[in-house]
Motif scaffolding. Structure first.
Motif, PDB file in Angstrom:
ATOM      1  N   VAL A  10       0.849  -1.202   0.000  1.00  0.00           N
ATOM      2  CA  VAL A  10       0.000   0.000   0.000  1.00  0.00           C
ATOM      3  C   VAL A  10       0.884   1.251   0.000  1.00  0.00           C
ATOM      4  O   VAL A  10       0.659   2.189  -0.774  1.00  0.00           O
ATOM      5  N   VAL A  29      -6.509   1.523  -5.704  1.00  0.00           N
ATOM      6  CA  VAL A  29      -7.273   1.377  -4.456  1.00  0.00           C
ATOM      7  C   VAL A  29      -8.353   0.310  -4.626  1.00  0.00           C
ATOM      8  O   VAL A  29      -8.559  -0.526  -3.741  1.00  0.00           O
ATOM      9  N   CYS A  32      -7.330  -3.285  -3.896  1.00  0.00           N
ATOM     10  CA  CYS A  32      -6.452  -3.536  -2.744  1.00  0.00           C
ATOM     11  C   CYS A  32      -6.979  -4.711  -1.898  1.00  0.00           C
ATOM     12  O   CYS A  32      -8.169  -4.841  -1.658  1.00  0.00           O
ATOM     13  N   ARG A  33      -6.035  -5.544  -1.422  1.00  0.00           N
ATOM     14  CA  ARG A  33      -6.394  -6.703  -0.589  1.00  0.00           C
ATOM     15  C   ARG A  33      -5.484  -6.765   0.638  1.00  0.00           C
ATOM     16  O   ARG A  33      -5.131  -7.848   1.132  1.00  0.00           O
ATOM     17  N   ALA A  34      -5.113  -5.595   1.170  1.00  0.00           N
ATOM     18  CA  ALA A  34      -4.076  -5.565   2.214  1.00  0.00           C
ATOM     19  C   ALA A  34      -4.590  -5.900   3.613  1.00  0.00           C
ATOM     20  O   ALA A  34      -3.769  -6.152   4.498  1.00  0.00           O
ATOM     21  N   CYS A  35      -5.900  -5.883   3.828  1.00  0.00           N
ATOM     22  CA  CYS A  35      -6.440  -6.142   5.169  1.00  0.00           C
ATOM     23  C   CYS A  35      -7.260  -7.429   5.127  1.00  0.00           C
ATOM     24  O   CYS A  35      -8.426  -7.411   4.694  1.00  0.00           O
ATOM     25  N   LEU A  38     -10.897  -7.314   6.513  1.00  0.00           N
ATOM     26  CA  LEU A  38     -11.839  -6.502   5.753  1.00  0.00           C
ATOM     27  C   LEU A  38     -12.123  -7.099   4.375  1.00  0.00           C
ATOM     28  O   LEU A  38     -13.254  -6.997   3.870  1.00  0.00           O
ATOM     29  N   VAL A  39     -11.117  -7.711   3.779  1.00  0.00           N
ATOM     30  CA  VAL A  39     -11.346  -8.381   2.491  1.00  0.00           C
ATOM     31  C   VAL A  39     -12.374  -9.496   2.681  1.00  0.00           C
ATOM     32  O   VAL A  39     -13.325  -9.630   1.905  1.00  0.00           O
ATOM     33  N   ARG A  42     -15.957  -7.799   3.411  1.00  0.00           N
ATOM     34  CA  ARG A  42     -16.601  -7.136   2.262  1.00  0.00           C
ATOM     35  C   ARG A  42     -17.078  -8.184   1.256  1.00  0.00           C
ATOM     36  O   ARG A  42     -18.115  -8.012   0.621  1.00  0.00           O
ATOM     37  N   PRO A  62     -12.873  -2.332  -2.342  1.00  0.00           N
ATOM     38  CA  PRO A  62     -12.644  -1.000  -1.754  1.00  0.00           C
ATOM     39  C   PRO A  62     -13.333   0.086  -2.578  1.00  0.00           C
ATOM     40  O   PRO A  62     -13.523  -0.047  -3.788  1.00  0.00           O
ATOM     41  N   VAL A 134     -11.091   4.927   5.566  1.00  0.00           N
ATOM     42  CA  VAL A 134     -10.832   3.497   5.373  1.00  0.00           C
ATOM     43  C   VAL A 134     -11.711   3.056   4.206  1.00  0.00           C
ATOM     44  O   VAL A 134     -12.915   3.314   4.210  1.00  0.00           O
ATOM     45  N   ARG A 135     -11.113   2.410   3.222  1.00  0.00           N
ATOM     46  CA  ARG A 135     -11.805   2.209   1.945  1.00  0.00           C
ATOM     47  C   ARG A 135     -12.660   0.957   1.863  1.00  0.00           C
ATOM     48  O   ARG A 135     -13.373   0.775   0.877  1.00  0.00           O
ATOM     49  N   CYS A 136     -12.560   0.080   2.851  1.00  0.00           N
ATOM     50  CA  CYS A 136     -13.369  -1.147   2.822  1.00  0.00           C
ATOM     51  C   CYS A 136     -14.378  -1.134   3.964  1.00  0.00           C
ATOM     52  O   CYS A 136     -14.082  -0.642   5.055  1.00  0.00           O
ATOM     53  N   ARG A 150      -3.105   1.032   7.980  1.00  0.00           N
ATOM     54  CA  ARG A 150      -2.703   0.383   6.726  1.00  0.00           C
ATOM     55  C   ARG A 150      -3.302   1.106   5.531  1.00  0.00           C
ATOM     56  O   ARG A 150      -2.696   1.220   4.472  1.00  0.00           O
ATOM     57  N   CYS A 151      -4.522   1.626   5.698  1.00  0.00           N
ATOM     58  CA  CYS A 151      -5.206   2.303   4.585  1.00  0.00           C
ATOM     59  C   CYS A 151      -4.763   3.758   4.417  1.00  0.00           C
ATOM     60  O   CYS A 151      -5.001   4.367   3.367  1.00  0.00           O
ATOM     61  N   TRP A 154      -3.294   5.473   1.169  1.00  0.00           N
ATOM     62  CA  TRP A 154      -4.219   5.784   0.059  1.00  0.00           C
ATOM     63  C   TRP A 154      -4.835   7.163   0.273  1.00  0.00           C
ATOM     64  O   TRP A 154      -4.970   7.959  -0.657  1.00  0.00           O
TER      65      TRP A 154
END
Ligand code: SF4
Length: 253
Positions: A10, A29, A32-35, A38-39, A42, A62, A134-136, A150-151, A154
């Motif tokens: 990220v 963005v 993104c699959r960093a969390c 949350l992935v 969602r 996201p 936070v995008r997710c 982490r987000c 972005w």
């Protein structure tokens, strides 16, 4: 397209997108699959769906920022709603919070229409851009501190790209207020520190260099159903944003 799988990805991709522009940032963005938590959430929500939306495809990814690419006003929220932005793919679109927010934005001259139902509904922000810190979509609308951090790159990248055009930023809720001021500080802006930094409450303001930062209670159902946030209160903050940016009608106190 490169896909972020962890915090380092990220940071690297968001940093590079500050040179590439909003289109690249939005694209990166949105995959993104960093969390991991949350992935999983969602995508679970997008698979199980709410009964009322069972026949609709869910976005389940996201949510990038949306609106004017050279905005005078930036509106910052917490995170997408599970059956709102996470369903429609557009921030504050398709849920009760968005209904309140867009109705007010329309009344003060910052949105073309009073509703925001789905992508492609004809809605258009006027001189305004929105993003979520936070995008997710998080479970219970509560991202962890680690997920917030982490987000953050972005958000930093998006704020950096629009900052040269901005006159006013509006934080919806205490989470967004803290996230926005922290982002501006990381970008080297002169954010008041310690006791000089205004504490979050509805209507509080901070001057950060040439940027006026305003705060409103979040238009969540918890706030609007209880009367903690009224239409007049939200109109007052967004009307001040519009007037200070030289957009929309000026509301009388
Ligand atoms: S919350 Fe942000 S960093 Fe985490 S997966 Fe979603 S877009 Fe990526």
């Amino acid at each position: 397209m490169p896909v972020a799988h962890d915090a380092e990805d990220v940071r690297r991709l968001a940093g590079a997108s500050r040179r590439s522009g909003l289109d690249v940032l939005d694209s990166e963005v949105s995959v993104c699959r960093a969390c991991p938590r949350l992935v999983a959430w969602r995508e679970l929500v997008a698979t199980e769906k709410r009964k009322a939306f069972a026949d609709e495809p869910y976005w389940g990814r996201p949510i990038p920022g949306w609106g004017d690419a050279r905005p005078k006003v930036l509106v910052v929220g917490l995170a997408p709603a599970a059956h709102g932005g996470n369903r429609t793919g557009r921030i504050f679109t398709g849920d009760r919070s968005g209904d309140w927010l867009f109705a007010s934005l329309h009344r003060v001259g910052l949105a073309r229409l009073p509703t925001s139902v789905r992508a492609g509904d004809g809605q258009e922000l006027i001189g305004t851009r929105m993003l979520a810190a936070v995008r997710c979509a998080p479970p219970d609308n509560k991202p962890t501190v680690e997920e917030r951090d982490r987000c953050a790159p972005w958000m930093d990248a998006e704020v950096a790209l629009v900052l040269p055009h901005l006159r006013v930023a509006v934080a919806l809720g205490g989470f967004a207020w803290q996230a926005l001021l922290a982002s501006l500080a990381r970008l080297g802006e002169p954010v008041p520190r310690g006791a000089a930094r205004p504490r979050f409450t509805h209507g509080v303001e901070a001057q950060v260099g040439g940027l006026l930062v305003l705060a409103s209670f979040h238009p969540s159902q918890q706030n609007t159903f209880t009367g903690r946030l009224t239409e007049a209160m939200l109109d007052q903050v967004l009307g001040r944003a519009a007037a200070s940016a030289g957009l929309g009608p000026i509301l009388q106190p």
